[in-house]
Design a protein around this motif. Structure first.
Motif, PDB file in Angstrom:
ATOM      1  N   UNK A  31      37.574  42.228  40.357  1.00  0.00           N
ATOM      2  CA  UNK A  31      38.565  42.770  41.298  1.00  0.00           C
ATOM      3  C   UNK A  31      38.619  41.923  42.571  1.00  0.00           C
ATOM      4  N   UNK A  32      37.451  41.581  43.078  1.00  0.00           N
ATOM      5  CA  UNK A  32      37.381  40.817  44.321  1.00  0.00           C
ATOM      6  C   UNK A  32      38.011  39.437  44.144  1.00  0.00           C
ATOM      7  N   UNK A  33      37.708  38.794  43.024  1.00  0.00           N
ATOM      8  CA  UNK A  33      38.271  37.474  42.739  1.00  0.00           C
ATOM      9  C   UNK A  33      39.794  37.560  42.602  1.00  0.00           C
ATOM     10  N   UNK A  34      40.275  38.595  41.943  1.00  0.00           N
ATOM     11  CA  UNK A  34      41.724  38.746  41.772  1.00  0.00           C
ATOM     12  C   UNK A  34      42.431  38.823  43.116  1.00  0.00           C
ATOM     13  N   UNK A  35      41.830  39.527  44.066  1.00  0.00           N
ATOM     14  CA  UNK A  35      42.416  39.611  45.400  1.00  0.00           C
ATOM     15  C   UNK A  35      42.364  38.270  46.111  1.00  0.00           C
ATOM     16  N   UNK A  36      41.272  37.550  45.993  1.00  0.00           N
ATOM     17  CA  UNK A  36      41.148  36.241  46.646  1.00  0.00           C
ATOM     18  C   UNK A  36      42.135  35.238  46.082  1.00  0.00           C
ATOM     19  N   UNK A  37      42.343  35.298  44.775  1.00  0.00           N
ATOM     20  CA  UNK A  37      43.202  34.317  44.118  1.00  0.00           C
ATOM     21  C   UNK A  37      44.661  34.769  44.034  1.00  0.00           C
ATOM     22  N   UNK A  38      44.911  36.029  44.420  1.00  0.00           N
ATOM     23  CA  UNK A  38      46.258  36.598  44.295  1.00  0.00           C
ATOM     24  C   UNK A  38      46.756  36.505  42.846  1.00  0.00           C
ATOM     25  N   UNK A  39      45.883  36.923  41.930  1.00  0.00           N
ATOM     26  CA  UNK A  39      46.191  36.904  40.500  1.00  0.00           C
ATOM     27  C   UNK A  39      45.940  38.293  39.914  1.00  0.00           C
ATOM     28  N   UNK A  40      46.611  38.646  38.816  1.00  0.00           N
ATOM     29  CA  UNK A  40      46.352  39.940  38.171  1.00  0.00           C
ATOM     30  C   UNK A  40      44.903  40.044  37.708  1.00  0.00           C
ATOM     31  N   UNK A  41      44.281  41.188  37.931  1.00  0.00           N
ATOM     32  CA  UNK A  41      42.866  41.326  37.576  1.00  0.00           C
ATOM     33  C   UNK A  41      42.661  41.234  36.065  1.00  0.00           C
ATOM     34  N   UNK A  42      43.675  41.631  35.294  1.00  0.00           N
ATOM     35  CA  UNK A  42      43.562  41.515  33.837  1.00  0.00           C
ATOM     36  C   UNK A  42      43.502  40.052  33.413  1.00  0.00           C
ATOM     37  N   UNK A  43      44.221  39.185  34.150  1.00  0.00           N
ATOM     38  CA  UNK A  43      44.163  37.751  33.857  1.00  0.00           C
ATOM     39  C   UNK A  43      42.767  37.202  34.132  1.00  0.00           C
ATOM     40  N   UNK A  44      42.168  37.638  35.249  1.00  0.00           N
ATOM     41  CA  UNK A  44      40.809  37.212  35.566  1.00  0.00           C
ATOM     42  C   UNK A  44      39.854  37.621  34.440  1.00  0.00           C
ATOM     43  N   UNK A  45      39.937  38.874  34.037  1.00  0.00           N
ATOM     44  CA  UNK A  45      39.061  39.354  32.954  1.00  0.00           C
ATOM     45  C   UNK A  45      39.271  38.544  31.679  1.00  0.00           C
ATOM     46  N   UNK A  46      40.525  38.308  31.306  1.00  0.00           N
ATOM     47  CA  UNK A  46      40.812  37.595  30.062  1.00  0.00           C
ATOM     48  C   UNK A  46      40.330  36.149  30.108  1.00  0.00           C
ATOM     49  N   UNK A  47      40.484  35.493  31.263  1.00  0.00           N
ATOM     50  CA  UNK A  47      40.045  34.105  31.384  1.00  0.00           C
ATOM     51  C   UNK A  47      38.518  34.006  31.343  1.00  0.00           C
ATOM     52  N   UNK A  48      37.833  34.967  31.961  1.00  0.00           N
ATOM     53  CA  UNK A  48      36.370  34.982  31.899  1.00  0.00           C
ATOM     54  C   UNK A  48      35.915  35.244  30.465  1.00  0.00           C
TER      55      UNK A  48
END
Length: 457
Positions: A31-48
């Protein structure tokens, strides 16, 4: 920040961000990374989950402000610090850390090899750091046996690796891809092996005639990393140390093995990024990035430089930033800075500053070239301030406000010149940006050109 987040996970067998992502869990770090990167949190999860992004976040580093390294996120910059037997101490290294964070380092590697108690230096750096800390455990492994390779055993490696993990190190360079059969491939090189960790492993294998213990005990390292959520930074022991040696059989053989190790770590849900060269001519940079993506299944690429020429000692922050910008453009996820002291000595505070700013420029230029959303907003805002002679706003928006103001004030220091419509280069009479054309004048000019129906000569 992370104390309560971490408390939920203690006692679990695998606490890695990849493990949670692959089980559909969105962690607070994501969640924190998504806010920093201004990206959807689901995208962050999927990329990880996919392995194309890592969030280095050891559960024993609670004051960490989570960040991401991956092709979907902004291009990141690492700064190297570290005490040596010849120079530096704990206070100086903590000061370097704070300076690196001030000038925009996204991660910091502690490469200490001496100059004090290595555990105390590392602990002080981790406790003071809001950014991920990386280390190269093999340096302390060698120090623990007083440089005597005869005494060095695989258990020594594992002991130090676990110690670093317990202390809160977020990612570690592990030189597991250098196999004994690759050593003869360096015979035709000018600079041989230039990786410090790779050199230690190579000497150990030559002395014992045994396979790389980091390779044979890779599963044991994985089990350690599971308990603390440490990310692999797979070291490129055979990276080229000069442009002559770039993209040779030795480098590419190790890269293939690094790809195999990447997929092996992923089988256990452990995060991985892969380190890269080094010294690479400009015409080979794209090939190197594409080859890493192919061999390592798109795991984040983390490169040192690369330096595009070898003839500029004292200016290698420039020769390498050229290559770094190109590497970032082609898809490299993180750039390891090079200071003006590279190849010459241990960098001081001013070297850290110069190296970091050069690399922040390279990373930002790469983000613009990759058309990342919002990447150019700051450039446009600074350009508007420049056109409007808003000097203070220019300083605020620059990567190094103190240096920008310092250079401006060398010749025009008085406050009145902070609103002047000129600088000391053109002076008050020759600044082209004083040519202000209003809308009415342009409208009249357009009508005139329309009547002429041809360009005015």
């Amino acid at each position: 920040m992370r104390t309560e987040w971490i408390a939920k996970r203690r006692g679990q067998k695998n606490v890695s961000q990849m493990h949670y992502a692959r089980n559909g869990v969105i962690t607070e770090e994501m969640h924190y990374v998504a806010q920093r990167e201004n990206l959807p949190v689901e995208l962050i999860r999927d990329e990880v989950a996919r392995g194309r992004m890592i969030i280095p976040a050891n559960i024993n580093h609670p004051n960490l402000e989570p960040m991401a390294i991956g092709i979907a996120s902004k291009c990141k910059v690492n700064a190297n610090i570290g005490a040596s037997p010849n120079s530096s101490n704990i206070d100086e290294e903590v000061d370097k850390l704070k300076l690196a964070v001030k000038y925009g380092a996204d991660t910091v590697m502690d490469l200490s090899t001496g100059g004090g108690n290595l555990d105390e230096i590392r602990t002080a750096i981790i406790n003071a750091s809001p950014v991920p800390i990386g280390t190269v455990p093999i340096y302390q492994v060698l120090e623990s046996v007083h440089g005597n390779l005869d005494r060095l055993t695989p258990d020594d490696f594992l002991h130090v690796i676990e110690k670093h993990a317990q202390q809160g190190v977020d990612y570690m360079t592990i030189h597991a891809g250098l196999l004994i059969e690759y050593l003869p491939l360096v015979k035709s090189r000018i600079t041989g092996i230039v990786s410090r960790g790779g050199g230690i492993i190579a000497r150990w294998m030559l002395q014992h005639h045994k396979q790389n213990p980091l390779y044979t005990h890779f599963d044991d390292i994985i089990e350690i990393f599971k308990k603390y959520d440490v990310s692999f930074s797979l070291g490129d022991s055979l990276r080229p140390g000069c442009t002559h040696d770039a993209s040779d059989e030795a480098q590419l053989s190790e890269l293939k093995t690094l790809g195999q190790l990447t997929r092996k770590a992923w089988e256990h849900d452990i995060q991985v990024m892969v380190e890269g060269p080094g010294h690479v001519p400009m015409d080979q940079i794209e090939f190197n990035v594409r080859k890493q993506m192919e061999e390592c299944s798109e795991a984040p690429f983390y490169v040192l430089g690369p330096l595009v020429t070898d003839i500029a000692p004292g200016y290698d922050h420039i020769t390498s930033a050229i290559g770094a910008a190109m590497a970032g453009w082609y898809g490299t996820a993180m750039l390891c800075y090079v200071t003006p002291k590279e190849h010459l000595g241990l960098p001081n505070a001013e070297d850290v500053r110069n190296g970091l700013i050069a690399y922040k420029i390279a990373a930002h230029a790469a983000d613009i070239a990759r058309h990342r959303p919002g990447a150019r907003d700051r450039d446009d805002e600074l350009s508007a301030a420049r056109y409007n002679f808003d000097w203070n706003r220019q300083f605020e928006l620059s990567l190094d406000p103190e240096r920008a103001k310092e250079y401006h004030d060398e010749t025009l220091p008085a406050d009145i010149y902070k609103t002047a419509e000129f600088c000391s280069m053109c002076g008050p009479k020759f600044c082209p940006m004083q040519t202000k054309v209003d809308a009415d004048a342009l409208t009249e000019l357009e009508k005139f050109l329309a009547r002429e129906k041809q360009p005015v000569r």
